[in-house]
Motif scaffolding. Structure first.
Motif, PDB file in Angstrom:
ATOM      1  N   LYS A   1       0.853  -1.188   0.000  1.00 25.77           N
ATOM      2  CA  LYS A   1       0.000   0.000   0.000  1.00 25.77           C
ATOM      3  C   LYS A   1       0.884   1.230   0.000  1.00 25.77           C
ATOM      4  O   LYS A   1       1.508   1.530  -1.011  1.00 25.77           O
ATOM      5  CB  LYS A   1      -0.976  -0.059   1.167  1.00 25.77           C
ATOM      6  N   ASP A   2       1.002   1.984   1.088  1.00 24.31           N
ATOM      7  CA  ASP A   2       1.906   3.137   1.072  1.00 24.31           C
ATOM      8  C   ASP A   2       3.028   2.975   2.093  1.00 24.31           C
ATOM      9  O   ASP A   2       3.580   3.956   2.583  1.00 24.31           O
ATOM     10  CB  ASP A   2       1.139   4.442   1.313  1.00 24.31           C
ATOM     11  N   GLN A   3       3.396   1.709   2.354  1.00 23.01           N
ATOM     12  CA  GLN A   3       4.458   1.434   3.324  1.00 23.01           C
ATOM     13  C   GLN A   3       5.628   0.706   2.663  1.00 23.01           C
ATOM     14  O   GLN A   3       5.424  -0.281   1.945  1.00 23.01           O
ATOM     15  CB  GLN A   3       3.927   0.581   4.478  1.00 23.01           C
ATOM     16  N   LEU A   4       6.828   1.189   2.888  1.00 22.14           N
ATOM     17  CA  LEU A   4       8.021   0.482   2.441  1.00 22.14           C
ATOM     18  C   LEU A   4       8.255  -0.695   3.374  1.00 22.14           C
ATOM     19  O   LEU A   4       8.381  -0.516   4.585  1.00 22.14           O
ATOM     20  CB  LEU A   4       9.232   1.407   2.471  1.00 22.14           C
ATOM     21  N   ILE A   5       8.304  -1.899   2.828  1.00 18.17           N
ATOM     22  CA  ILE A   5       8.588  -3.055   3.696  1.00 18.17           C
ATOM     23  C   ILE A   5       9.970  -3.642   3.439  1.00 18.17           C
ATOM     24  O   ILE A   5      10.476  -4.399   4.265  1.00 18.17           O
ATOM     25  CB  ILE A   5       7.516  -4.148   3.569  1.00 18.17           C
ATOM     26  N   TRP A   6      10.585  -3.273   2.329  1.00 19.12           N
ATOM     27  CA  TRP A   6      11.950  -3.768   2.082  1.00 19.12           C
ATOM     28  C   TRP A   6      12.566  -3.023   0.919  1.00 19.12           C
ATOM     29  O   TRP A   6      11.893  -2.660  -0.042  1.00 19.12           O
ATOM     30  CB  TRP A   6      11.915  -5.265   1.779  1.00 19.12           C
ATOM     31  N   ALA A   7      13.861  -2.769   1.003  1.00 12.07           N
ATOM     32  CA  ALA A   7      14.611  -2.191  -0.112  1.00 12.07           C
ATOM     33  C   ALA A   7      15.973  -2.848  -0.152  1.00 12.07           C
ATOM     34  O   ALA A   7      16.548  -3.187   0.891  1.00 12.07           O
ATOM     35  CB  ALA A   7      14.762  -0.675   0.056  1.00 12.07           C
ATOM     36  N   GLY A   8      16.475  -3.064  -1.339  1.00 14.52           N
ATOM     37  CA  GLY A   8      17.772  -3.719  -1.473  1.00 14.52           C
ATOM     38  C   GLY A   8      18.498  -3.277  -2.721  1.00 14.52           C
ATOM     39  O   GLY A   8      17.897  -2.757  -3.670  1.00 14.52           O
ATOM     40  N   ALA A   9      19.811  -3.482  -2.719  1.00  9.68           N
ATOM     41  CA  ALA A   9      20.630  -3.194  -3.893  1.00  9.68           C
ATOM     42  C   ALA A   9      21.640  -4.320  -4.047  1.00  9.68           C
ATOM     43  O   ALA A   9      22.227  -4.783  -3.063  1.00  9.68           O
ATOM     44  CB  ALA A   9      21.341  -1.855  -3.744  1.00  9.68           C
ATOM     45  N   PHE A  10      21.850  -4.766  -5.279  1.00 14.91           N
ATOM     46  CA  PHE A  10      22.680  -5.927  -5.562  1.00 14.91           C
ATOM     47  C   PHE A  10      23.663  -5.594  -6.665  1.00 14.91           C
ATOM     48  O   PHE A  10      23.304  -4.973  -7.660  1.00 14.91           O
ATOM     49  CB  PHE A  10      21.802  -7.109  -6.014  1.00 14.91           C
ATOM     50  N   GLY A  11      24.899  -6.019  -6.510  1.00 12.51           N
ATOM     51  CA  GLY A  11      25.893  -5.824  -7.552  1.00 12.51           C
ATOM     52  C   GLY A  11      26.651  -4.524  -7.428  1.00 12.51           C
ATOM     53  O   GLY A  11      26.801  -3.967  -6.335  1.00 12.51           O
ATOM     54  N   TYR A  12      27.116  -4.020  -8.573  1.00 12.55           N
ATOM     55  CA  TYR A  12      28.056  -2.915  -8.599  1.00 12.55           C
ATOM     56  C   TYR A  12      27.525  -1.737  -9.423  1.00 12.55           C
ATOM     57  O   TYR A  12      26.832  -1.915 -10.412  1.00 12.55           O
ATOM     58  CB  TYR A  12      29.383  -3.368  -9.188  1.00 12.55           C
ATOM     59  N   ALA A  13      27.911  -0.538  -9.002  1.00 13.24           N
ATOM     60  CA  ALA A  13      27.463   0.680  -9.674  1.00 13.24           C
ATOM     61  C   ALA A  13      28.387   1.105 -10.805  1.00 13.24           C
ATOM     62  O   ALA A  13      28.044   2.001 -11.569  1.00 13.24           O
ATOM     63  CB  ALA A  13      27.338   1.815  -8.663  1.00 13.24           C
TER      64      ALA A  13
END
Length: 365
Positions: A57-69
């Protein structure tokens, strides 16, 4: 090959997006999602990255980043890494369109020529071939996808309007307005130009003032500031026969000619989570306007206003994808459950099908 880095965590999205801990079922789905993305990045072997945000809905429940920039440096991507979101930009353009319509500044049924009289130079244009703002927003204007103008996609952001006007005499019709769906990038560029003329405010400022600013999307830009360039994911264009090209995405950082209202935004997965939350909780638009985004108009096909209408087995979803040299993106919303998945990647071709993976994640949930 160096070890693959990944980061996950929870982040403050200001007052407009609350944070919610994932349930055990959500945690299980997230773990499977993490394994899939990690394995796919290893198989692709491009030293690239994928960033993710999961919204309930309007809630962040997870965020992630994988690998290289970066291609040649072991700089781990994180949730502040910035990507070009490409055609997801169209959702922002239509949000501004509907805001101005709510305020009575324009009507969706206004002919585009009301704001762009220069359309008289469009080949084949006549009183019987007029198209409306709504038709531009739904890809039912009859216009072909691109203008036939060399260099149309080259040029700085602050000169995009000049480039659009130069494109008009080199654009063309594929069908009469309202007859059929045909995805048109030049159509959305014309829509952006019409919006700024209707509002008396430059298009990029409209998006900043009406969306980026109010939602505290502090890592979202049309032109990346110098102090944010270190957070940019380096684009890896591997779309042609798998040949890796980093020079073309680098040249396009400062502008893509006329392609601003249809694909010019840079952002992060968590910032896009704020945008989704703003749509879901009524901060950006009234419920009736959101319903209009999801309504396929006459002549349309699986596309409302700035929004793809997607079906996968038993699920009905909406959102948008995007692809530009060096970047691919996917924003998917499943309205019944309220789950949204955002995926941003700094290369074009890979094992991960961003649409399929986002659908699979929502099914797990």
């Amino acid at each position: 090959m160096p070890k693959l880095f990944f980061l996950t965590g929870y982040f403050i999205l200001y007052s407009l997006v609350s944070i919610s801990q994932p349930t055990p079922k959500e945690t299980k789905a997230i773990n499977a999602f993490t394994r899939d993305l990690t394995n796919d990045l290893k198989r692709d072997g491009l030293h690239g990255s994928i960033s993710v945000a999961l919204i309930r809905k309007d809630q962040l429940i997870w965020a992630g980043a994988f690998g290289y920039a970066a291609v040649d440096k072991d700089i781990a991507a994180d949730t502040g890494t910035i990507y070009r979101i490409a055609s997801i930009t169209k959702m922002f353009t239509v949000t501004v369109l509907l805001q101005l319509a709510e305020e009575g500044r324009l009507s969706l049924d206004d002919p585009a020529e009301k704001y762009i009289p220069e359309l008289s130079t469009l080949p084949g244009y006549s009183s019987s071939m007029r198209f409306t703002l709504k038709q531009l927003a739904s890809h039912t204007s009859g216009l072909n996808r691109e203008p036939d103008l060399p260099g149309a996609s080259i040029g700085p952001v602050d000169q995009w309007e000049t480039k659009v006007l130069a494109c008009i005499p080199h654009s063309s019709f594929n069908s009469a307005p309202g007859e059929q769906f045909l995805y048109s990038n030049i159509g959305f560029a014309l829509l952006g130009l019409a919006l700024e003329r209707a509002a008396g405010v430059p298009y990029t400022q409209l998006v900043q003032q009406r969306i980026f600013g109010p939602l505290h999307m502090d890592n979202s830009f049309f032109t990346i500031p110098d102090d944010k360039r270190g957070h940019l994911a380096q684009g890896i264009d591997n779309g042609k026969d798998g040949i890796v090209n980093t020079e073309l995405p680098q040249r396009m950082i400062d502008g893509m000619g006329y392609r601003v209202p249809n694909g010019g935004i840079w952002s992060t997965a968590t910032d896009l989570g704020k945008f989704v939350a703003g749509l879901m909780n009524g901060t950006l638009l009234k419920p009736g306007s959101v319903r209009l985004m999801l309504t396929v108009p006459h002549g349309g096909r699986n596309y409302g206003l700035g929004m793809m209408i997607m079906h996968d087995r038993q699920l009905g979803m909406f959102g948008h994808n995007g692809s530009d040299p060096g970047y691919t993106s996917q924003l998917t919303i499943e309205p019944l459950s309220g789950y949204s998945v955002i995926l941003l990647r700094n290369y074009n071709k890979g094992v991960t099908d961003l649409s399929e993976e986002s659908w699979a994640m929502i099914e797990r949930l």
